[in-house]
Design a protein around this motif. Structure first.
Motif, PDB file in Angstrom:
ATOM      1  N   ALA A 107       0.838  -1.203   0.000  1.00 16.89           N
ATOM      2  CA  ALA A 107       0.000   0.000   0.000  1.00 16.89           C
ATOM      3  C   ALA A 107       0.870   1.250   0.000  1.00 16.89           C
ATOM      4  O   ALA A 107       0.613   2.210  -0.741  1.00 16.89           O
ATOM      5  CB  ALA A 107      -0.929  -0.011   1.207  1.00 16.89           C
ATOM      6  N   ALA A 108       1.923   1.257   0.832  1.00 15.85           N
ATOM      7  CA  ALA A 108       2.809   2.422   0.903  1.00 15.85           C
ATOM      8  C   ALA A 108       3.478   2.670  -0.443  1.00 15.85           C
ATOM      9  O   ALA A 108       3.627   3.814  -0.869  1.00 15.85           O
ATOM     10  CB  ALA A 108       3.857   2.206   1.987  1.00 15.85           C
ATOM     11  N   ARG A 109       3.874   1.606  -1.111  1.00 19.59           N
ATOM     12  CA  ARG A 109       4.519   1.754  -2.418  1.00 19.59           C
ATOM     13  C   ARG A 109       3.554   2.355  -3.434  1.00 19.59           C
ATOM     14  O   ARG A 109       3.960   3.077  -4.350  1.00 19.59           O
ATOM     15  CB  ARG A 109       5.016   0.393  -2.888  1.00 19.59           C
ATOM     16  CG  ARG A 109       5.885   0.452  -4.143  1.00 19.59           C
ATOM     17  CD  ARG A 109       6.561  -0.881  -4.372  1.00 19.59           C
ATOM     18  NE  ARG A 109       7.591  -0.781  -5.371  1.00 19.59           N
ATOM     19  CZ  ARG A 109       8.676  -1.540  -5.394  1.00 19.59           C
ATOM     20  NH1 ARG A 109       8.867  -2.453  -4.453  1.00 19.59           N
ATOM     21  NH2 ARG A 109       9.574  -1.400  -6.350  1.00 19.59           N
ATOM     22  N   ALA A 110       2.284   2.037  -3.277  1.00 17.24           N
ATOM     23  CA  ALA A 110       1.265   2.576  -4.182  1.00 17.24           C
ATOM     24  C   ALA A 110       0.819   3.977  -3.769  1.00 17.24           C
ATOM     25  O   ALA A 110       0.006   4.602  -4.455  1.00 17.24           O
ATOM     26  CB  ALA A 110       0.056   1.645  -4.220  1.00 17.24           C
ATOM     27  N   GLY A 111       1.354   4.467  -2.649  1.00 14.85           N
ATOM     28  CA  GLY A 111       0.976   5.784  -2.162  1.00 14.85           C
ATOM     29  C   GLY A 111      -0.387   5.807  -1.504  1.00 14.85           C
ATOM     30  O   GLY A 111      -1.074   6.828  -1.488  1.00 14.85           O
ATOM     31  N   LEU A 112      -0.774   4.666  -0.926  1.00 11.46           N
ATOM     32  CA  LEU A 112      -2.091   4.542  -0.307  1.00 11.46           C
ATOM     33  C   LEU A 112      -1.953   4.030   1.118  1.00 11.46           C
ATOM     34  O   LEU A 112      -0.914   3.499   1.510  1.00 11.46           O
ATOM     35  CB  LEU A 112      -2.962   3.558  -1.111  1.00 11.46           C
ATOM     36  CG  LEU A 112      -3.244   3.939  -2.566  1.00 11.46           C
ATOM     37  CD1 LEU A 112      -3.872   2.765  -3.300  1.00 11.46           C
ATOM     38  CD2 LEU A 112      -4.176   5.152  -2.627  1.00 11.46           C
ATOM     39  N   SER A 113      -3.015   4.172   1.879  1.00 12.22           N
ATOM     40  CA  SER A 113      -3.047   3.616   3.235  1.00 12.22           C
ATOM     41  C   SER A 113      -3.530   2.173   3.164  1.00 12.22           C
ATOM     42  O   SER A 113      -4.151   1.758   2.188  1.00 12.22           O
ATOM     43  CB  SER A 113      -4.013   4.424   4.115  1.00 12.22           C
ATOM     44  OG  SER A 113      -5.343   4.246   3.652  1.00 12.22           O
ATOM     45  N   ARG A 114      -3.234   1.430   4.223  1.00 11.08           N
ATOM     46  CA  ARG A 114      -3.730   0.044   4.270  1.00 11.08           C
ATOM     47  C   ARG A 114      -5.252   0.022   4.196  1.00 11.08           C
ATOM     48  O   ARG A 114      -5.840  -0.856   3.551  1.00 11.08           O
ATOM     49  CB  ARG A 114      -3.246  -0.643   5.543  1.00 11.08           C
ATOM     50  CG  ARG A 114      -3.817  -2.061   5.696  1.00 11.08           C
ATOM     51  CD  ARG A 114      -3.238  -2.794   6.874  1.00 11.08           C
ATOM     52  NE  ARG A 114      -3.882  -4.094   7.023  1.00 11.08           N
ATOM     53  CZ  ARG A 114      -3.265  -5.185   7.420  1.00 11.08           C
ATOM     54  NH1 ARG A 114      -1.977  -5.146   7.692  1.00 11.08           N
ATOM     55  NH2 ARG A 114      -3.915  -6.312   7.571  1.00 11.08           N
ATOM     56  N   ARG A 115      -5.873   0.970   4.852  1.00 13.91           N
ATOM     57  CA  ARG A 115      -7.341   1.016   4.831  1.00 13.91           C
ATOM     58  C   ARG A 115      -7.867   1.177   3.418  1.00 13.91           C
ATOM     59  O   ARG A 115      -8.885   0.589   3.047  1.00 13.91           O
ATOM     60  CB  ARG A 115      -7.820   2.171   5.721  1.00 13.91           C
ATOM     61  CG  ARG A 115      -9.330   2.284   5.814  1.00 13.91           C
ATOM     62  CD  ARG A 115      -9.741   3.372   6.768  1.00 13.91           C
ATOM     63  NE  ARG A 115     -11.184   3.498   6.850  1.00 13.91           N
ATOM     64  CZ  ARG A 115     -11.810   4.381   7.601  1.00 13.91           C
ATOM     65  NH1 ARG A 115     -11.106   5.214   8.361  1.00 13.91           N
ATOM     66  NH2 ARG A 115     -13.127   4.430   7.624  1.00 13.91           N
ATOM     67  N   ALA A 116      -7.170   1.954   2.600  1.00 11.04           N
ATOM     68  CA  ALA A 116      -7.607   2.166   1.222  1.00 11.04           C
ATOM     69  C   ALA A 116      -7.559   0.869   0.420  1.00 11.04           C
ATOM     70  O   ALA A 116      -8.372   0.667  -0.494  1.00 11.04           O
ATOM     71  CB  ALA A 116      -6.730   3.223   0.554  1.00 11.04           C
ATOM     72  N   VAL A 117      -6.629  -0.012   0.780  1.00 12.48           N
ATOM     73  CA  VAL A 117      -6.515  -1.286   0.068  1.00 12.48           C
ATOM     74  C   VAL A 117      -7.799  -2.086   0.186  1.00 12.48           C
ATOM     75  O   VAL A 117      -8.257  -2.718  -0.771  1.00 12.48           O
ATOM     76  CB  VAL A 117      -5.336  -2.122   0.613  1.00 12.48           C
ATOM     77  CG1 VAL A 117      -5.281  -3.491  -0.065  1.00 12.48           C
ATOM     78  CG2 VAL A 117      -4.026  -1.374   0.418  1.00 12.48           C
ATOM     79  N   TYR A 118      -8.408  -2.049   1.355  1.00 11.42           N
ATOM     80  CA  TYR A 118      -9.595  -2.865   1.594  1.00 11.42           C
ATOM     81  C   TYR A 118     -10.811  -2.410   0.789  1.00 11.42           C
ATOM     82  O   TYR A 118     -11.812  -3.130   0.721  1.00 11.42           O
ATOM     83  CB  TYR A 118      -9.920  -2.897   3.091  1.00 11.42           C
ATOM     84  CG  TYR A 118      -8.874  -3.635   3.892  1.00 11.42           C
ATOM     85  CD1 TYR A 118      -8.533  -4.948   3.578  1.00 11.42           C
ATOM     86  CD2 TYR A 118      -8.194  -3.014   4.937  1.00 11.42           C
ATOM     87  CE1 TYR A 118      -7.567  -5.625   4.289  1.00 11.42           C
ATOM     88  CE2 TYR A 118      -7.221  -3.683   5.659  1.00 11.42           C
ATOM     89  CZ  TYR A 118      -6.906  -4.994   5.327  1.00 11.42           C
ATOM     90  OH  TYR A 118      -5.932  -5.666   6.031  1.00 11.42           O
ATOM     91  N   GLY A 119     -10.719  -1.249   0.195  1.00 13.37           N
ATOM     92  CA  GLY A 119     -11.788  -0.833  -0.713  1.00 13.37           C
ATOM     93  C   GLY A 119     -11.714  -1.572  -2.039  1.00 13.37           C
ATOM     94  O   GLY A 119     -12.659  -1.523  -2.834  1.00 13.37           O
ATOM     95  N   HIS A 120     -10.595  -2.253  -2.281  1.00 14.82           N
ATOM     96  CA  HIS A 120     -10.401  -2.971  -3.538  1.00 14.82           C
ATOM     97  C   HIS A 120     -10.200  -4.471  -3.340  1.00 14.82           C
ATOM     98  O   HIS A 120     -10.668  -5.281  -4.154  1.00 14.82           O
ATOM     99  CB  HIS A 120      -9.179  -2.405  -4.267  1.00 14.82           C
ATOM    100  CG  HIS A 120      -9.262  -0.946  -4.541  1.00 14.82           C
ATOM    101  ND1 HIS A 120      -9.926  -0.427  -5.627  1.00 14.82           N
ATOM    102  CD2 HIS A 120      -8.785   0.130  -3.842  1.00 14.82           C
ATOM    103  CE1 HIS A 120      -9.839   0.892  -5.612  1.00 14.82           C
ATOM    104  NE2 HIS A 120      -9.155   1.259  -4.539  1.00 14.82           N
ATOM    105  N   PHE A 121      -9.495  -4.843  -2.279  1.00  9.72           N
ATOM    106  CA  PHE A 121      -9.192  -6.250  -2.034  1.00  9.72           C
ATOM    107  C   PHE A 121      -9.421  -6.554  -0.555  1.00  9.72           C
ATOM    108  O   PHE A 121      -8.892  -5.865   0.310  1.00  9.72           O
ATOM    109  CB  PHE A 121      -7.737  -6.558  -2.409  1.00  9.72           C
ATOM    110  CG  PHE A 121      -7.423  -6.245  -3.844  1.00  9.72           C
ATOM    111  CD1 PHE A 121      -7.795  -7.105  -4.863  1.00  9.72           C
ATOM    112  CD2 PHE A 121      -6.765  -5.055  -4.168  1.00  9.72           C
ATOM    113  CE1 PHE A 121      -7.510  -6.801  -6.188  1.00  9.72           C
ATOM    114  CE2 PHE A 121      -6.476  -4.738  -5.485  1.00  9.72           C
ATOM    115  CZ  PHE A 121      -6.854  -5.619  -6.504  1.00  9.72           C
ATOM    116  N   ALA A 122     -10.192  -7.594  -0.295  1.00 10.63           N
ATOM    117  CA  ALA A 122     -10.550  -7.917   1.093  1.00 10.63           C
ATOM    118  C   ALA A 122      -9.355  -8.440   1.880  1.00 10.63           C
ATOM    119  O   ALA A 122      -9.263  -8.228   3.091  1.00 10.63           O
ATOM    120  CB  ALA A 122     -11.677  -8.948   1.113  1.00 10.63           C
ATOM    121  N   THR A 123      -8.428  -9.116   1.204  1.00  7.59           N
ATOM    122  CA  THR A 123      -7.262  -9.698   1.876  1.00  7.59           C
ATOM    123  C   THR A 123      -6.033  -9.575   0.975  1.00  7.59           C
ATOM    124  O   THR A 123      -6.138  -9.314  -0.222  1.00  7.59           O
ATOM    125  CB  THR A 123      -7.479 -11.191   2.173  1.00  7.59           C
ATOM    126  OG1 THR A 123      -7.608 -11.897   0.926  1.00  7.59           O
ATOM    127  CG2 THR A 123      -8.736 -11.417   3.015  1.00  7.59           C
TER     128      THR A 123
END
Length: 220
Positions: free
Chosen positions: A40-56
């Motif tokens: 997530a950090a490499r993508a410039g996003l927060s971990r929380r933002a990841v869960y909007g796209h992928f559950a795990t």
């Protein structure tokens, strides 16, 4: 009618998803155990933002691997040559050119816990190889001491083994290009000298030569 302000978030979401997939592919090749946080950090996003796209994390990995497999199948589809042995070598060279820079994650994709899903995405490429083997057997260019399915699997597994060896031995791109062709041709029944001579005498098989294009007409 949707306004510009209502359309923009969807564009942002799509861009974020692509950023995550790209970051995951790059991170996994550097560290196969890369955490969701680091991706997530490499993508410039927060971990929380990841869960909007992928559950795990697993779900993210499956998407990275299957998308790569679909792309590879599409790249292999137009590869053809009148000589089935050259076609097999071209399959290997095309595969290597596509996955050489992500060899670690590519090896995990085809050997790891998600191999069945990745295998399904590669089914079109596998069917192409099966047809090439059939053509080679009928013309006497490919070994006939084994059945077609066995020879097809041996050629496929030879290519996968090169990914493992390339990672272990830190092969250069050129060395991997040659090895993947030698391995596939060996599985098809050629001796190492014959395989080397075929590679040396076929311009299309030279390192850096264009792959993925028809050379001499589709003889399927």
């Amino acid at each position: 009618m949707p306004t510009e302000s209502t359309r923009a978030p969807r564009r942002d979401a799509a861009a974020n998803r692509e950023a995550l997939l790209g970051a995951a592919a790059a991170s996994l090749n550097e560290d196969i155990d890369a955490s969701l946080e680091s991706i997530a950090a490499r993508a410039g996003l927060s971990r929380r933002a990841v869960y909007g796209h992928f559950a795990t994390r697993d779900e993210l990995l499956v998407e990275v691997f299957t998308r790569g497999a679909r792309r590879l199948a599409a790249l292999l589809d137009p590869v053809s040559h009148p000589d089935p042995l050259v076609e097999i070598a071209l399959f290997g060279a095309t595969l290597w050119a596509e996955v050489e820079h992500v060899r670690v994650s590519a090896a995990l994709a085809v050997r790891g816990p998600h191999r069945d899903l990745v295998g399904t995405a590669l089914d079109p490429a596998r069917e192409r190889l099966r047809e090439t083997v059939r053509r080679g057997m009928e013309s006497g260019r490919i070994r006939t001491d084994l059945d077609r399915e066995t020879v097809t699997r041996l050629i496929e597994n030879a290519a996968v083994s090169v990914l493992d060896e390339a990672t272990r031995a830190r092969l250069t791109p050129e060395a991997g290009h040659r090895l993947v062709m030698l391995a596939g041709l060996g599985a098809a029944g050629l001796g190492w000298r014959e395989a080397g001579e075929l590679i040396a005498s076929t311009p299309e098989l030279a390192f850096g030569a264009a792959t993925g294009a028809s050379t001499g007409g589709d003889a399927r």
